[in-house]
Scaffold this motif. Sequence first.
Motif, PDB file in Angstrom:
ATOM      1  N   ARG A 182     -28.826  -8.067  24.352  1.00 40.51           N
ATOM      2  CA  ARG A 182     -27.657  -8.603  23.793  1.00 40.51           C
ATOM      3  C   ARG A 182     -27.783 -10.200  24.108  1.00 40.51           C
ATOM      4  NH1 ARG A 182     -23.523  -7.497  26.110  1.00 40.51           N
ATOM      5  NH2 ARG A 182     -24.241  -5.453  27.379  1.00 40.51           N
ATOM      6  N   GLN A 183     -28.185 -10.474  25.312  1.00 43.91           N
ATOM      7  CA  GLN A 183     -28.278 -11.756  25.947  1.00 43.91           C
ATOM      8  C   GLN A 183     -29.355 -12.722  25.076  1.00 43.91           C
ATOM      9  OE1 GLN A 183     -30.152 -12.568  29.757  1.00 43.91           O
ATOM     10  NE2 GLN A 183     -28.509 -13.576  30.302  1.00 43.91           N
ATOM     11  N   ILE A 233     -30.945 -18.775  29.653  1.00 44.75           N
ATOM     12  CA  ILE A 233     -31.569 -17.790  29.820  1.00 44.75           C
ATOM     13  C   ILE A 233     -32.000 -17.838  31.346  1.00 44.75           C
ATOM     14  CG2 ILE A 233     -33.961 -18.430  29.373  1.00 44.75           C
ATOM     15  CD1 ILE A 233     -31.909 -16.198  27.260  1.00 44.75           C
ATOM     16  N   TRP A 236     -29.167 -15.511  22.209  1.00 43.97           N
ATOM     17  CA  TRP A 236     -29.683 -16.771  22.596  1.00 43.97           C
ATOM     18  C   TRP A 236     -30.437 -17.358  21.345  1.00 43.97           C
ATOM     19  CZ3 TRP A 236     -34.731 -17.883  24.521  1.00 43.97           C
ATOM     20  CH2 TRP A 236     -35.205 -19.161  24.584  1.00 43.97           C
ATOM     21  N   TYR A 239     -28.215  -5.258  28.466  1.00 45.87           N
ATOM     22  CA  TYR A 239     -27.534  -6.692  28.789  1.00 45.87           C
ATOM     23  C   TYR A 239     -28.603  -7.549  28.269  1.00 45.87           C
ATOM     24  CZ  TYR A 239     -26.845 -10.375  32.146  1.00 45.87           C
ATOM     25  OH  TYR A 239     -26.102 -11.412  32.680  1.00 45.87           O
ATOM     26  N   ARG A 240     -29.878  -7.576  28.741  1.00 43.79           N
ATOM     27  CA  ARG A 240     -30.637  -8.516  28.389  1.00 43.79           C
ATOM     28  C   ARG A 240     -30.948  -8.603  26.671  1.00 43.79           C
ATOM     29  NH1 ARG A 240     -32.870 -13.239  29.911  1.00 43.79           N
ATOM     30  NH2 ARG A 240     -35.098 -13.339  29.743  1.00 43.79           N
ATOM     31  N   SER A 282     -25.575  -7.617  35.947  1.00 45.45           N
ATOM     32  CA  SER A 282     -26.195  -8.927  35.885  1.00 45.45           C
ATOM     33  C   SER A 282     -26.967  -9.357  37.064  1.00 45.45           C
ATOM     34  CB  SER A 282     -25.002 -10.113  35.879  1.00 45.45           C
ATOM     35  OG  SER A 282     -25.538 -11.361  36.237  1.00 45.45           O
ATOM     36  N   GLU A 291     -20.079  -5.421  35.133  1.00 47.16           N
ATOM     37  CA  GLU A 291     -20.779  -6.614  34.344  1.00 47.16           C
ATOM     38  C   GLU A 291     -21.764  -7.353  35.364  1.00 47.16           C
ATOM     39  OE1 GLU A 291     -22.190  -7.882  30.722  1.00 47.16           O
ATOM     40  OE2 GLU A 291     -20.813  -6.307  31.121  1.00 47.16           O
TER      41      GLU A 291
END
Lengths: 192, 192
Positions: free
Chosen positions: A59-60, A97, A64, A56-57, A9, A5
């Motif tokens: 889901r993030q 974010i 959000w 990753y982005r 990131s 992770e």
Amino acid sequence: MERREQLVSVAFELFYRYGVHAIGINRVIAEAGVAKKTLYSHFSSKEALVAATVDYRDRQFFAWIEGRTQSAPDELSALYALFDALDDWFNEREKLIHAFHGCYFINVSAEFGDLNHPIHQQCASHKRAMLGLITRHVSQLFSDEKTVITLSEAIATLKEGATVQAHVMGDLKAAVKAKAIAAELLNAREEH
Amino acid sequence: MERREQLVSVAFELFYRYGVHAIGINRVIAEAGVAKKTLYSHFSSKEALVAATVDYRDRQFFAWIEGRTQSAPDELSALYALFDALDDWFNEREKLIHAFHGCYFINVSAEFGDLNHPIHQQCASHKRAMLGLITRHVSQLFSDEKTVITLSEAIATLKEGATVQAHVMGDLKAAVKAKAIAAELLNAREEH
DNA sequence: TTAAGTGGAGACCGATCTGTCTACCTGGGG
DNA sequence: CCCCAGGTAGACAGATCGGTCTCCACTTAA
């Protein structure tokens, strides 16, 4: 899986800020404080790492936006909350974010231009999911199916357009302007 | 200067299709059939070549859009002609412009993400020029200054949004949909 | 205490990167 | 005929690329 992770990131932040092809694997591992062997034990290639950052982005970012729209009191406010969220993003008022460097999916699509490339497809997938989120809210407001589709696509297009204006031209008010246009389109169809 | 133009044209096609950082100087000279020394006699660095391709595309694209809008019978049709031109571009019906791989200026801005970078500034400059072109037509239709600005920016945002939808999602009808929204905005303000 | 396993550091590989430089070729004007 | 400007081909330099591999330190469990 914590190390994986961390890697994703860090890689995302570098790829997002400088571009995928401008950042080498050595830079990623140096920044993450991780050995090359560790990276390649988690990802078979750089491309696999890129794919992981897109996921990753996705889901993030989706989580959000979903959070911002779901906390709205009604469906109409939810759509406005989308643009308010964009405004906070462009103006760097949002800690959840990262700092604004354009839309990662648009940026990555620019570097993997072929629509059939799996990484480009991931980006298309994200955009479809965002359109789905918008459609869910719009369909609570209007019953006519054609109206729902047209409005949802219009709002999605305004969102993309605003993001581009904010990034390429540095127009920090792009989200506010897009919101006003969206409001006009919604009001013109007010169900009564 | 003919050799220089050839170099810029070939470099643009490669950068546009594959991305700037994905294409090396060796690929450019091989495709152009030119010696490395010749390239470096015309351009001091790769970045200077990139800047030349952005300028090349700016002039080419602007001239193309200007031609399409100027041949319209009236100012309203000129604005519609803008979206018709986009539609031809997305669907590869336009020979004057290259095959569609998204907006070069958006793509380049993704790779040179810093707004202060001179190449990013060139892209911002192009977008400002496009907004200016739109504004010139809109201001012939409406007298109120605020209306002119709002409408022009809305049309520009719809144009960017449609281009993104067409490239990232492969939505070939994006221009037609954006045109319909633009028409709605224009009609809602019809001067009478 | 020892055996097994994990991950860090980084050497190494072949390829490719930007950019420089030499050597050769060719065509046109004195 | 010679000279030279401008082009080609490509070697070369030093750095970095993605990716593999070895060596060693450290942790954990028997």
